[in-house]
Design a protein around this motif. Structure first.
Motif, PDB file in Angstrom:
ATOM      1  N   PRO A   3       0.807  -1.227   0.000  1.00 18.24           N
ATOM      2  CA  PRO A   3       0.000   0.000   0.000  1.00 18.24           C
ATOM      3  C   PRO A   3       0.841   1.279   0.000  1.00 18.24           C
ATOM      4  O   PRO A   3       1.936   1.321   0.577  1.00 18.24           O
ATOM      5  CB  PRO A   3      -0.816  -0.111   1.289  1.00 18.24           C
ATOM      6  N   LYS A   4       0.305   2.287  -0.632  1.00 18.08           N
ATOM      7  CA  LYS A   4       0.944   3.598  -0.749  1.00 18.08           C
ATOM      8  C   LYS A   4       1.399   4.121   0.616  1.00 18.08           C
ATOM      9  O   LYS A   4       0.644   4.114   1.585  1.00 18.08           O
ATOM     10  CB  LYS A   4      -0.065   4.576  -1.356  1.00 18.08           C
ATOM     11  N   GLY A   5       2.667   4.551   0.663  1.00 16.31           N
ATOM     12  CA  GLY A   5       3.192   5.216   1.845  1.00 16.31           C
ATOM     13  C   GLY A   5       3.670   4.322   2.968  1.00 16.31           C
ATOM     14  O   GLY A   5       4.296   4.809   3.910  1.00 16.31           O
ATOM     15  N   LEU A   6       3.395   3.010   2.910  1.00 11.18           N
ATOM     16  CA  LEU A   6       3.798   2.127   4.015  1.00 11.18           C
ATOM     17  C   LEU A   6       5.214   1.591   3.799  1.00 11.18           C
ATOM     18  O   LEU A   6       5.626   1.308   2.671  1.00 11.18           O
ATOM     19  CB  LEU A   6       2.822   0.964   4.164  1.00 11.18           C
ATOM     20  N   LEU A   7       5.952   1.445   4.904  1.00 14.71           N
ATOM     21  CA  LEU A   7       7.281   0.855   4.842  1.00 14.71           C
ATOM     22  C   LEU A   7       7.168  -0.599   4.386  1.00 14.71           C
ATOM     23  O   LEU A   7       6.295  -1.339   4.855  1.00 14.71           O
ATOM     24  CB  LEU A   7       7.949   0.909   6.219  1.00 14.71           C
ATOM     25  N   HIS A   8       8.058  -1.008   3.476  1.00 13.40           N
ATOM     26  CA  HIS A   8       8.060  -2.395   3.006  1.00 13.40           C
ATOM     27  C   HIS A   8       9.471  -2.803   2.584  1.00 13.40           C
ATOM     28  O   HIS A   8      10.361  -1.966   2.482  1.00 13.40           O
ATOM     29  CB  HIS A   8       7.044  -2.603   1.877  1.00 13.40           C
ATOM     30  N   PHE A   9       9.664  -4.116   2.360  1.00 16.07           N
ATOM     31  CA  PHE A   9      10.994  -4.667   2.083  1.00 16.07           C
ATOM     32  C   PHE A   9      10.857  -5.973   1.314  1.00 16.07           C
ATOM     33  O   PHE A   9       9.776  -6.573   1.252  1.00 16.07           O
ATOM     34  CB  PHE A   9      11.738  -4.926   3.400  1.00 16.07           C
ATOM     35  N   GLN A  10      11.992  -6.418   0.755  1.00 12.63           N
ATOM     36  CA  GLN A  10      12.100  -7.735   0.142  1.00 12.63           C
ATOM     37  C   GLN A  10      13.491  -8.289   0.455  1.00 12.63           C
ATOM     38  O   GLN A  10      14.473  -7.551   0.418  1.00 12.63           O
ATOM     39  CB  GLN A  10      11.920  -7.670  -1.394  1.00 12.63           C
ATOM     40  N   VAL A  11      13.564  -9.590   0.768  1.00 17.93           N
ATOM     41  CA  VAL A  11      14.826 -10.270   1.058  1.00 17.93           C
ATOM     42  C   VAL A  11      14.834 -11.591   0.299  1.00 17.93           C
ATOM     43  O   VAL A  11      13.883 -12.371   0.395  1.00 17.93           O
ATOM     44  CB  VAL A  11      14.975 -10.563   2.578  1.00 17.93           C
ATOM     45  N   ASN A  12      15.904 -11.850  -0.451  1.00 16.54           N
ATOM     46  CA  ASN A  12      16.024 -13.141  -1.128  1.00 16.54           C
ATOM     47  C   ASN A  12      16.449 -14.183  -0.111  1.00 16.54           C
ATOM     48  O   ASN A  12      17.596 -14.220   0.320  1.00 16.54           O
ATOM     49  CB  ASN A  12      17.028 -13.074  -2.279  1.00 16.54           C
ATOM     50  N   SER A  13      15.503 -15.027   0.261  1.00 16.64           N
ATOM     51  CA  SER A  13      15.763 -16.072   1.246  1.00 16.64           C
ATOM     52  C   SER A  13      16.024 -17.421   0.598  1.00 16.64           C
ATOM     53  O   SER A  13      16.267 -18.403   1.282  1.00 16.64           O
ATOM     54  CB  SER A  13      14.549 -16.194   2.170  1.00 16.64           C
TER      55      SER A  13
END
Length: 196
Positions: free
Chosen positions: A129-139
């Motif tokens: 969602p717009k404006g929310l902190l987010h991340f991606q990690v290659n696990s």
């Protein structure tokens, strides 16, 4: 799979509701809302084609990720094993992410501080969602290839670690607002190129 992502990109476009198309006129003066649209007679098919996302990015940075942006609201994200797209937000758009190779852990944090995380694999799609902190990690055990699209041509980007430690705020102030000790703030400022 890519055709689904492209469909979402077109459906999310804020300009689609007002015009058939709007191609930026880079010869015109840029205003607060960006560039004005080309007149329809000057639009050519190559204005709608970008061929640079077929090549993987370079993993030479500390986060082992290689985002590669097109001129549109779409990006190719290559994540090496253990690679990270660090905690960040887009103030101007929601993001949709398609996993086309590999597997990743991804998530976002709501304004109520509730974390929503999931392991995603090839073929999965997740919306941030717009404006929310987010991340991606290659696990996973292999590099991952992700396709990202936004519902705005100007999504904005603020990476949390850069915002905190690449700036020129005095270290003492950062220590107070983050509850980190002096040595850790200085270490992170040195790592991210901050001063003060």
């Amino acid at each position: 799979m890519l055709h689904i992502l492209l469909l979402f990109s077109f459906l999310w476009s804020s300009l689609a509701a007002t015009k058939d198309l709007c191609v930026a006129d880079f010869k015109a003066t840029q205003g607060p809302a960006g560039y004005q649209c080309k007149v329809p007679e000057e639009v050519v098919v190559d204005d709608s084609v970008y061929s640079g996302l077929n090549v993987a990015g370079n993993f030479s940075d500390i986060v082992k990720s290689a985002p590669k942006w097109s001129w549109s609201a779409m990006a190719r994200l290559d994540l090496s094993c253990g690679g990270v797209i660090p905690m960040h937000s887009h103030s101007g758009a929601s993001e949709i992410l398609l996993i086309s190779e590999g597997s990743i852990n991804a998530g976002f944090i709501s304004s109520n501080n509730i974390a929503y995380t999931k392991t995603l694999k090839k073929g999965d799609i997740m919306v941030f969602p717009k404006g929310l902190l987010h991340f991606q990690v290659n696990s996973g055990p292999v590099p991952a290839l992700l396709w990202s699209s936004f519902n705005s041509s100007n999504p904005g980007l603020q990476v949390l670690s850069n915002a905190l430690f690449s700036n020129n705020l005095p270290s003492e102030l950062i220590e107070k607002v983050t509850f980190l000790d002096e040595l850790e703030v200085k270490r992170l400022k040195a790592l991210f190129g901050g001063s003060g």
